[in-house]
Enzyme design. Structure first.
Site, PDB file in Angstrom:
ATOM      1  CD  GLU A 281      51.359  24.870 -45.568  1.00  0.00           C
ATOM      2  OE1 GLU A 281      50.480  25.577 -45.065  1.00  0.00           O
ATOM      3  OE2 GLU A 281      51.845  24.339 -44.734  1.00  0.00           O
ATOM      4  N   PRO A 282      49.064  26.458 -51.106  1.00  0.00           N
ATOM      5  CG  PRO A 282      49.090  26.633 -53.483  1.00  0.00           C
ATOM      6  CD  PRO A 282      49.949  26.004 -52.158  1.00  0.00           C
ATOM      7  NE  ARG A 284      40.296  32.683 -50.031  1.00  0.00           N
ATOM      8  CZ  ARG A 284      39.257  32.585 -49.029  1.00  0.00           C
ATOM      9  NH1 ARG A 284      38.327  32.888 -49.921  1.00  0.00           N
ATOM     10  NH2 ARG A 284      39.424  32.744 -47.970  1.00  0.00           N
ATOM     11  NE  ARG A 320      34.528  32.777 -49.129  1.00  0.00           N
ATOM     12  CZ  ARG A 320      34.607  34.034 -49.947  1.00  0.00           C
ATOM     13  NH1 ARG A 320      33.611  34.262 -50.668  1.00  0.00           N
ATOM     14  NH2 ARG A 320      35.426  35.135 -49.463  1.00  0.00           N
ATOM     15  CB  CYS A 350      13.915  29.453 -40.767  1.00  0.00           C
ATOM     16  SG  CYS A 350      13.179  28.676 -41.697  1.00  0.00           S
ATOM     17  CD  GLU A 351      19.920  31.460 -38.829  1.00  0.00           C
ATOM     18  OE1 GLU A 351      20.396  32.264 -38.304  1.00  0.00           O
ATOM     19  OE2 GLU A 351      19.927  30.168 -38.103  1.00  0.00           O
TER      20      GLU A 351
HETATM   21  C1  LIG Z   1      43.701  27.247 -44.897  1.00  0.00           C
HETATM   22  C2  LIG Z   1      45.180  27.172 -44.971  1.00  0.00           C
HETATM   23  C3  LIG Z   1      45.915  27.207 -46.040  1.00  0.00           C
HETATM   24  C4  LIG Z   1      45.222  27.488 -47.255  1.00  0.00           C
HETATM   25  O1  LIG Z   1      44.697  28.953 -47.461  1.00  0.00           O
HETATM   26  P1  LIG Z   1      44.271  29.567 -48.746  1.00  0.00           P
HETATM   27  O2  LIG Z   1      44.015  30.920 -48.210  1.00  0.00           O
HETATM   28  O3  LIG Z   1      43.117  28.776 -49.041  1.00  0.00           O
HETATM   29  O4  LIG Z   1      45.394  29.613 -49.811  1.00  0.00           O
HETATM   30  C5  LIG Z   1      47.112  26.792 -46.078  1.00  0.00           C
HETATM   31  N1  LIG Z   1      47.782  26.546 -44.828  1.00  0.00           N
HETATM   32  C6  LIG Z   1      47.239  26.412 -43.762  1.00  0.00           C
HETATM   33  C7  LIG Z   1      47.945  26.167 -42.439  1.00  0.00           C
HETATM   34  C8  LIG Z   1      45.978  26.686 -43.670  1.00  0.00           C
HETATM   35  O5  LIG Z   1      45.275  26.515 -42.618  1.00  0.00           O
END
Ligand SMILES: *Cc1c(COP(=O)(O)O)cnc(C)c1O
Length: 423
Positions: A281-282, A284, A320, A350-351
């Site tokens: 599940e990539p 980033r 971030r 304004c922070e």
């Molecule tokens: C956010 C998330 C990801 C992706 O994470 P990255 O650090 O962006 O690769 C994958 N699986 C789940 C369950 C997440 O919450």
């Protein structure tokens, strides 16, 4: 000058280009703040995942929350990806972008009944269930609809991903997943419930992980569980090892996805689990280095203690730095000779937390366009309208081509849903 992150970003002459397009020229045409994404960079980031998994049953599920623009989702859908979603809204985006619901997994600790229904009716691949309570509700909702929910339990392996506490998710103190000690009992319960079909196991230990070892530790813990669960008579079809692989913001040296997966596969095979389907599940690592945020320098404000470079992008555009004190490279899109004083690059909000970078040496003049690098992930998706600021426009480039993939928000859009009291 070397730029961290993307090989698709380079100076040509004096002008910073993303692929074949001058960023300064884009800012002039489309205004600032402006997100720009490289389609080639996204595909190049996906390639090592696909290559490493070639020849095995697998599914790369892009984590939508990293960057949910329809054109980004379309790019990954067309490249064969599935999607990891965390809300019904993200499912709607995936479908609008042309994604296949049969390749979608649904994660998150707080799924509502309405979302469960929506996702079941769309026919998604799998629910990543995070608690017993959620499991019971999902069973009710699925049985009520006369459907079966395919389920994997997200287990919390209690390993330290060695990352920022806000983006570390696999430790006992985190809200995510079913505790390792409770996993077997929860699988037994799942197998007995109507409307539930156990299909896999899932873990996701954090984000911006720059080493292989936490993944191997988590994998070992997960495989121990798989062996115990199957010994108890509940078959596990797939292993979902989550996302979390880091990128280079400055001098981090995360393993390539091919290296990471190569080591995971070696361990999986060595332990006799090589026949299982693998899901990742990539988020980033597929989009982070593919995007930049462009912002114009409005005012230079030299001071006794600090010099401030006031730009037109702010914490509402890119959260971030304010949220995690994240360090993101900031460069001028145009090479300037001469002095490079040290500035805090700050926005108009304004922070005092509204900064994009602190203590940055930059040769800069008002009117220059700066690029915040590695802004493709958790940039626009975390943007808000704080200070009644419309969200930035988004562009996608591919070679020399440029598409507007989201228009800039107009002020009228921002209070369109609000009402005055009757008078
Ligand atoms: C956010 C998330 C990801 C992706 O994470 P990255 O650090 O962006 O690769 C994958 N699986 C789940 C369950 C997440 O919450």
């Amino acid at each position: 000058m070397t730029l961290p992150g993307s090989p698709f970003l380079a100076y040509r002459g004096n002008d910073l280009h993303l692929e074949g397009v001058s960023l300064k020229a884009l800012a002039q045409t489309h205004g600032t703040p402006l997100y720009v994404y490289s389609r080639q960079a996204m595909l190049a980031a996906l390639a090592p995942y696909q290559k490493a998994l070639q020849g095995r049953p697998h599914l790369v599920c892009y984590a939508v929350k990293a960057n949910s623009n329809l054109a980004v989702l379309q790019t990954f859908a067309e490249a064969g990806c599935g999607f990891d979603i965390v809300s019904g809204g993200e499912l709607a985006r995936v479908l609008a972008a042309g994604g296949d619901p049969a390749k979608v997994v649904f994660s998150g600790v707080g799924k509502t009944r309405a979302e469960m229904k929506q996702v079941l009716e769309a026919g998604v691949r799998c629910f990543n269930v995070e608690s017993t309570a959620e499991l019971e509700v999902l069973s009710q909702v699925a049985s009520g609809l006369g459907r079966t929910a395919q389920v994997s339990l997200r287990v919390n392996p209690d390993v330290d991903a060695g990352t920022h506490p806000y983006i570390s998710t696999g430790l006992k103190g985190n809200k995510f997943g079913v505790a390792h000690e409770l996993a077997l009992a929860t699988y037994r319960r799942a197998a007995s419930l109507p409307g539930i079909a156990v299909t896999g196991i899932d873990c996701h230990i954090g984000s911006q992980i720059t080493e292989v070892s936490p993944y191997l530790d988590a994998l070992d813990r997960v495989l121990d569980l798989v062996e115990a669960i199957e010994a108890a008579g509940v078959p596990i079809h797939h292993l979902d090892l989550g996302g979390g692989l880091g990128i280079t913001y400055t001098d981090e040296t995360p393993p390539g996805a091919d290296v990471l997966i190569g080591q995971l596969l070696a361990r999986i095979d060595a332990r006799g689990h090589g026949h299982r389907e693998l899901l990742f599940e990539p988020g980033r690592s597929l989009v982070g280095n593919a995007g930049v945020l462009l912002t114009e320098v409005m005012y230079l404000k030299p001071g006794e203690h600090k010099n401030f470079c006031v730009v037109d992008a702010a914490m509402n555009d890119l959260a971030r730095p304010a949220l995690y004190e994240a360090w993101m490279a900031i460069v001028n899109t145009q090479v300037r000779e001469g002095d490079a004083p040290v500035w805090d690059v700050v926005g108009p909000v304004c922070e005092s937390g509204d900064w994009l970078g602190r203590d940055r040496a930059l040769a800069v003049q008002p009117g220059d366009v700066l690029a915040v690098l590695s802004a493709g992930a958790y940039g626009m998706t975390m943007a808000s309208n704080y200070n009644t600021r419309g969200r930035a426009a988004e562009l996608m480039v591919d070679g020399e081509q440029v598409w507007v993939v989201r228009e800039r928000e107009a002020v009228n859009d921002l209070f369109r849903l609000e009402r005055r009291l009757p008078r």
